[in-house]
Design an enzyme around this catalytic site. Sequence first.
Site, PDB file in Angstrom:
ATOM      1  N   ASP A 148       0.981  -1.186   0.088  1.00  0.00           N
ATOM      2  CA  ASP A 148       0.184  -0.090  -0.007  1.00  0.00           C
ATOM      3  C   ASP A 148       0.962   1.337   0.131  1.00  0.00           C
ATOM      4  OD1 ASP A 148      -1.867   1.915   0.413  1.00  0.00           O
ATOM      5  OD2 ASP A 148      -2.856   0.801   2.046  1.00  0.00           O
ATOM      6  N   HIS A 202      -9.089  -1.757  -7.942  1.00  0.00           N
ATOM      7  CA  HIS A 202      -8.659  -0.401  -7.209  1.00  0.00           C
ATOM      8  C   HIS A 202      -7.589   0.287  -7.751  1.00  0.00           C
ATOM      9  CE1 HIS A 202      -8.308   2.009  -3.700  1.00  0.00           C
ATOM     10  NE2 HIS A 202      -7.010   1.620  -3.511  1.00  0.00           N
TER      11      HIS A 202
END
Lengths: 439, 439
Positions: A240, A347
């Site tokens: 991330d 995403h």
Amino acid sequence: MAVDDRDRTSTHTDSGLHARVELSRRRLIGTVGAAGAGGLALGAVGGVAGHAAAQPEPGAGLASVGGTEVPFTGEHQPGITTPMQARGHLIAFDLAPGAGRKEAAALLRRWSATARRLMAGRTDARDSAVALDAGPSSLTVTFGFGHSFFGRTGLAKQRPFALDPLPAFPADRLDARRSDGDLWVQIGADDALVAFDALRALQREAGDTARVRWQMNGFNRSPGATEKPMTTRNLMGQVDGTNNPKESEPDFRKRIFVPAQGTSGGSAGTSGGAADPDWMAGGSYAVVRRIRMLLDDWEKLSLGDQEQVIGRRKSDGAPLTGGSETTEPDLDKVRADGKPVIAANAHARISRPDENGGAAMLRRPFSFHDGYDEDGVPDAGLLFICWQADPRRGFVPVQRKLDRGDALSAFIRHESSGLFAVPGGARSGEYVGQRLLES
Amino acid sequence: MAVDDRDRTSTHTDSGLHARVELSRRRLIGTVGAAGAGGLALGAVGGVAGHAAAQPEPGAGLASVGGTEVPFTGEHQPGITTPMQARGHLIAFDLAPGAGRKEAAALLRRWSATARRLMAGRTDARDSAVALDAGPSSLTVTFGFGHSFFGRTGLAKQRPFALDPLPAFPADRLDARRSDGDLWVQIGADDALVAFDALRALQREAGDTARVRWQMNGFNRSPGATEKPMTTRNLMGQVDGTNNPKESEPDFRKRIFVPAQGTSGGSAGTSGGAADPDWMAGGSYAVVRRIRMLLDDWEKLSLGDQEQVIGRRKSDGAPLTGGSETTEPDLDKVRADGKPVIAANAHARISRPDENGGAAMLRRPFSFHDGYDEDGVPDAGLLFICWQADPRRGFVPVQRKLDRGDALSAFIRHESSGLFAVPGGARSGEYVGQRLLES
């Protein structure tokens, strides 16, 4: 009014502990000094994504974590481009009834002096002693102002237009009691006791001026847990932060920070335009969201299904179209059945800056885990914090797309939201927000 | 039934992630290996009080935190004499209706295999990937049985008398929902993501057999935050753990661990005496208490008053009668006014083993901070965990005295309590509790 950053005249009366603490501090700093000034300086630079990048070189000794010091003074506040820390506290305050601009100014002055002192490892008898023995441990304290602050202090004309409330996102499930706030403080450190000590010190100093509105705790990977600097993972196990803008990129400052005085279009209060007021020079806007992860649902997905949701490989964050973490995804690549390798609602596709008019923000989150609900479901996720020169060109357009079409939306829930104007860093002898509060 | 600690046949189907993870793990372990075997071995020995004592020598490199591995197999379970870790999770489960001895045995078998695997850094496709990239980071997993476990599994005759419910302490304010439990698991690691991954893995494996009863999170100082190994501090700022028994002391094992089989007085179930059952050989008893600290009240005291409450100097933990942290307090020393220097109700006086018939326990706590109450009061304190061969000669007599007469009592509140029988460590090919569950 100027602040002497070595001022110790406030409430300090017990010279006994003070003297002993000073001795202890000097011992520690002495050791760090022996490891080379490089160890200290490194704390102030380096990329955000890889925590270990900020650590002193191997061989710097056991005090390397404790001895790393981040400067308080600077063009920007600390805690924005500072490498992610192992422990974080977020706390929002509302001004108490009767407290206005004068009291807020005095509070920011006290807070700045304390942040400056604790970030330098100068714990003394005013403090709880919780942080004693440890060095500053990359402690940072960052201050911001919420939309409601300006009305309550008679400073509505100084309120930036960029601080207008965020639009409503249909998928949001916000708890007002854990959202917004007049004042916001972000604390980060690589030692949990150092971070807690700072949190308590700042709360004590709020005194009768401001009351806690909400408070959240978070964490990240510990320094030295990975072999080399790596992009962190969140509690879904995803790499991330891969696409975070890098400080080395030419437009990094323009995207993250409000331009220095003289280069902006003037004051918002006087021009009525979209430009930032002068007091925000060198500042940034923070969007803060508690994003609950529905981990039980997520973990029921197969690895392949999880990777389809994200559009990246779970193991190393590489796009499903191949390469490594930093390889550009091939968004046009199709499978044998004609469908895109990276799904239309993946995403990684929807959140890409070039899919959002170049919107960019610097994400610098903490994970959170506040135990389990009574039904055995973990209350865990991401304290999402993103930084940008203008949330209307950063967070908002990206979130609009994610809210509508992101495959990840089924597995997360935005539970709180705040938007804060974070002024530029304090100069020597200045306190954070002084240019606003004494304007 | 024996357990192959390299068994990967369970639910593992995705060889892609598995292969990539294995590669990643080998890279990390390889680096740690280059730092010398000493770095690995250190994780398994060393004192409890000083965290940094367990860290590899300076120069071991950035993977020193991540690369430290604690062995799962041994006479005792890990997490008892293992140096305190930066992050901890406590979780208690109750067996689900219908689950008995057979299901509990299968669960302990699964849990042991997973603990063994994760503690060795062998994250694979069965896991959430949250711990990926990091090494084992001193991960430990420790399993215990509560009083209620034995009746529910038809093993009441194997229940040790030492597990009889603790006496009521008048000052206790216990929340039953956060107390006790059939099964207790303690997880510790120096990286928060590694610890969280283990917590989730164990919860998933509980499946339909056991349900979460309560769960708590804690923390301690980070490795490298202090210049040298030091006794930790609690959130009151006190040096905490000075009088812990040391592994080097001749009676350490006798006080902390149940004697090995053949040296005890026989089985509790058959003899009816006070001795431990054979299955507890090498085990220990853990008393677990959530002790809330009334920090707002505590911090209002002057430094001098705080030191009177404790009987030690706050700066360095030395007794008020002089010397350094490890100096024996002079309990008979009086001031000019005839009063004792260390007050009659000082915590340091009342909690001393030689004031309690030699009672000794190994305290190995985590601090906790679960945010703020709605009135701005921190929900913070100590996850008190103490280890002893017999709580009736360890925790109970000490707490009886503290509950009645400790000056510190006014500033703390025991909010939950658990007592767990923690069996000896698993041998190679064995699971924790096997000697009980297959007796």
